[in-house]
Design a protein around this motif. Sequence first.
Motif, short mmCIF file in Angstrom:
data_model
loop_
_atom_site.label_atom_id
_atom_site.label_comp_id
_atom_site.label_asym_id
_atom_site.label_seq_id
_atom_site.Cartn_x
_atom_site.Cartn_y
_atom_site.Cartn_z
N VAL A 55 -7.01 3.93 -6.26
CA VAL A 55 -6.64 2.54 -5.97
C VAL A 55 -6.91 2.19 -4.51
CG1 VAL A 55 -5.03 2.31 -7.90
CG2 VAL A 55 -4.16 3.05 -5.68
N ALA A 84 -9.62 -0.87 -3.28
CA ALA A 84 -9.41 -1.91 -2.26
C ALA A 84 -10.64 -2.09 -1.39
CB ALA A 84 -8.19 -1.58 -1.40
N ASP A 116 -4.47 -2.92 0.14
CA ASP A 116 -4.41 -4.10 -0.75
C ASP A 116 -4.14 -5.37 0.05
OD1 ASP A 116 -4.88 -2.74 -3.12
OD2 ASP A 116 -2.75 -2.63 -3.68
N THR A 133 -7.98 -9.09 -5.00
CA THR A 133 -6.69 -8.47 -5.32
C THR A 133 -6.90 -7.28 -6.28
OG1 THR A 133 -6.32 -10.04 -7.10
CG2 THR A 133 -5.37 -10.59 -4.95
N ALA A 134 -5.87 -6.48 -6.42
CA ALA A 134 -5.98 -5.17 -7.07
C ALA A 134 -6.59 -5.19 -8.47
CB ALA A 134 -4.61 -4.51 -7.10
N MET A 162 -10.14 -3.70 -9.48
CA MET A 162 -10.23 -2.54 -10.37
C MET A 162 -11.14 -2.85 -11.56
SD MET A 162 -7.19 -0.29 -12.15
CE MET A 162 -6.51 0.17 -10.57
#
Length: 196
Positions: A25, A29, A159, A169-170, A174
């Motif tokens: 994660v 970012a 983030d 944004t995350a 992703m």
Amino acid sequence: MAGNVPPVADERDGLLRYLEQQRHVLKVAAHGLTDEQARLTPTKSSLSVGGLVKHVASTEDGWLDIILQLPQKPFAEAMAEYQAGYRLGPGETLAGALARYDEVAARTAEVIAGIEDLGQAVPVPKGVPWYPQDVEAWSVRWVLLHLIEETARHAGHADIIREHVDGGTAIPLMAAAEGWPETPWVKPWSPETQPA
């Protein structure tokens, strides 16, 4: 890797997979950033996404050295490297920082695979002001939990910084990084989807 850690086989597998997820994660970012964007410090802090990637790679690598009880650098040299480790320098690239992080992750997997007992003692280095003076040793298990904590903290920082850089944004990041199809609920990030 999707948004959740897959089922784990045992404690070792769980610790390594949760650390892997937090690394992922953090790298998400950075998805799609240019080197210039990765150097930006858009908040009141001096943190950048590229600098955070460098920092967590260096930190994880340093903890492996502590586990293996390798000689530590002199304090002044270590502090200079620590401070420089938060910045993606002009001659450095985000791709290079991410590749270095992948190398450190592979080293972690190799080192931990070679340790039979996660309860193995990891002596606390002496003379370092932020390490406890009243604790003789941690365990390998403790170090892995600490690395998960450290990586998760900085993934959160990344983030926030990323959102300030370009609005990414995350979940959309992703989705883009993992190639998810667009759905009514999630539109993968792309430079074209960001506000001007």
